[in-house]
Design a protein around this motif. Structure first.
Motif, PDB file in Angstrom:
ATOM      1  N   PHE A  32       0.848  -1.188   0.000  1.00  0.00           N
ATOM      2  CA  PHE A  32       0.000   0.000   0.000  1.00  0.00           C
ATOM      3  C   PHE A  32       0.881   1.233   0.000  1.00  0.00           C
ATOM      4  N   GLY A  33       0.645   2.087  -0.993  1.00  0.00           N
ATOM      5  CA  GLY A  33       1.370   3.344  -1.070  1.00  0.00           C
ATOM      6  C   GLY A  33       0.516   4.462  -0.505  1.00  0.00           C
ATOM      7  N   ARG A  34       0.916   5.675  -0.794  1.00  0.00           N
ATOM      8  CA  ARG A  34       0.134   6.838  -0.359  1.00  0.00           C
ATOM      9  C   ARG A  34      -1.145   6.902  -1.185  1.00  0.00           C
ATOM     10  N   PRO A  35      -2.288   7.117  -0.541  1.00  0.00           N
ATOM     11  CA  PRO A  35      -3.531   7.256  -1.303  1.00  0.00           C
ATOM     12  C   PRO A  35      -3.457   8.462  -2.240  1.00  0.00           C
ATOM     13  N   PHE A  41     -12.317   7.906   0.174  1.00  0.00           N
ATOM     14  CA  PHE A  41     -12.662   7.516  -1.192  1.00  0.00           C
ATOM     15  C   PHE A  41     -11.715   6.436  -1.714  1.00  0.00           C
ATOM     16  N   PHE A  42     -10.446   6.547  -1.326  1.00  0.00           N
ATOM     17  CA  PHE A  42      -9.471   5.538  -1.724  1.00  0.00           C
ATOM     18  C   PHE A  42      -9.870   4.173  -1.160  1.00  0.00           C
ATOM     19  N   SER A  43     -10.282   4.145   0.100  1.00  0.00           N
ATOM     20  CA  SER A  43     -10.741   2.896   0.727  1.00  0.00           C
ATOM     21  C   SER A  43     -11.986   2.363   0.033  1.00  0.00           C
ATOM     22  N   MET A  44     -12.915   3.268  -0.282  1.00  0.00           N
ATOM     23  CA  MET A  44     -14.125   2.854  -1.012  1.00  0.00           C
ATOM     24  C   MET A  44     -13.758   2.245  -2.362  1.00  0.00           C
ATOM     25  N   VAL A 102       1.720  -1.593  -6.445  1.00  0.00           N
ATOM     26  CA  VAL A 102       1.380  -0.991  -5.161  1.00  0.00           C
ATOM     27  C   VAL A 102       0.008  -0.347  -5.298  1.00  0.00           C
ATOM     28  N   PHE A 103      -0.823  -0.520  -4.267  1.00  0.00           N
ATOM     29  CA  PHE A 103      -2.123   0.146  -4.243  1.00  0.00           C
ATOM     30  C   PHE A 103      -1.914   1.541  -3.671  1.00  0.00           C
ATOM     31  N   GLY A 104      -1.860   2.532  -4.539  1.00  0.00           N
ATOM     32  CA  GLY A 104      -1.568   3.903  -4.137  1.00  0.00           C
ATOM     33  C   GLY A 104      -0.300   4.369  -4.838  1.00  0.00           C
ATOM     34  N   LEU A 105       0.219   5.492  -4.390  1.00  0.00           N
ATOM     35  CA  LEU A 105       1.414   6.073  -4.996  1.00  0.00           C
ATOM     36  C   LEU A 105       2.654   5.517  -4.305  1.00  0.00           C
ATOM     37  N   SER A 106       3.565   4.996  -5.096  1.00  0.00           N
ATOM     38  CA  SER A 106       4.768   4.359  -4.568  1.00  0.00           C
ATOM     39  C   SER A 106       5.853   5.383  -4.256  1.00  0.00           C
ATOM     40  N   ASP A 107       6.464   5.226  -3.090  1.00  0.00           N
ATOM     41  CA  ASP A 107       7.600   6.057  -2.719  1.00  0.00           C
ATOM     42  C   ASP A 107       8.916   5.346  -3.012  1.00  0.00           C
TER      43      ASP A 107
END
Length: 192
Positions: A32-35, A41-44, A102-107
């Motif tokens: 999981f990355g940064r939403p 809304f990201f969780s939804m 990754v679910f979200g933005l990868s760092d």
């Protein structure tokens, strides 16, 4: 027969997600990355597709679910094709990304811009694959809640795609802009 195929494919999808999560935990990789949109809304956006897959699984188990209309039998075959295309696309993308999925933005500093393979005809092939699967679920089970979940999921993922593109533009600059000119967000049939 179609119910058995749906059951197998849906089970594979749940298994794919579970294996991905367990594998990333074992290898201590980021899953999981940064939403990219507000966390609610990201969780939804992650819960809605799971609920839609649940409709698909229940259909595969031959559990009757109230629907708002009945499609002709040919639609089941169209839905089956979409289900397989979606599964193949999601699997190809997972294979292509490996640890970068990754679910979200990868760092991650090792993250690389993907432009080849499935990324040569869609900027978001994983989302496209899952969208095809979700549409197939609605075609198999045209339940009002399933349809609403699809609409919410599609809108939220579209917003996520836009935010991810902004992130990739800021990270890769002109390289991503040039790629975006050649490949559409959802699907590119003819190269420009």
């Amino acid at each position: 027969m179609i119910e058995i195929i749906i059951l197998i494919v849906t089970s594979l999808l749940f298994l794919m997600v579970l294996v991905m999560i367990v594998e990333s935990m074992v290898k201590k990789q980021q899953i999981f990355g940064r939403p990219s949109i507000p966390i609610v809304f990201f969780s939804m956006a992650k819960i809605c597709p799971l609920l839609i897959l649940l409709f698909l699984l229940l259909n595969g188990l031959h559990i009757q679910i109230p629907t708002i209309f009945v499609f002709p039998e040919v639609v089941d075959y169209i839905a089956l094709i979409l289900l397989f295309l979606g599964l193949i696309l999601a699997e190809l993308t997972s294979f292509k990304l490996k640890k970068d999925l990754v679910f979200g933005l990868s760092d991650s500093k090792s993250h690389q811009l993907q432009t080849k393979g499935v990324y040569s005809f869609s900027r978001h092939p994983f989302y496209l694959g899952f969208l095809l699967i979700l549409i197939s679920s609605v075609l198999f089970v045209p339940n009002i809640f399933n349809i609403i979940l699809l609409a919410i999921s599609w809108i939220l993922h579209h917003l996520i795609m836009i935010k991810e593109e902004e992130f990739l533009t800021s990270k890769y600059g002109d390289e991503y802009k040039e790629y975006s000119k050649k490949v559409n967000r959802y699907i590119t049939i003819f190269k420009r």
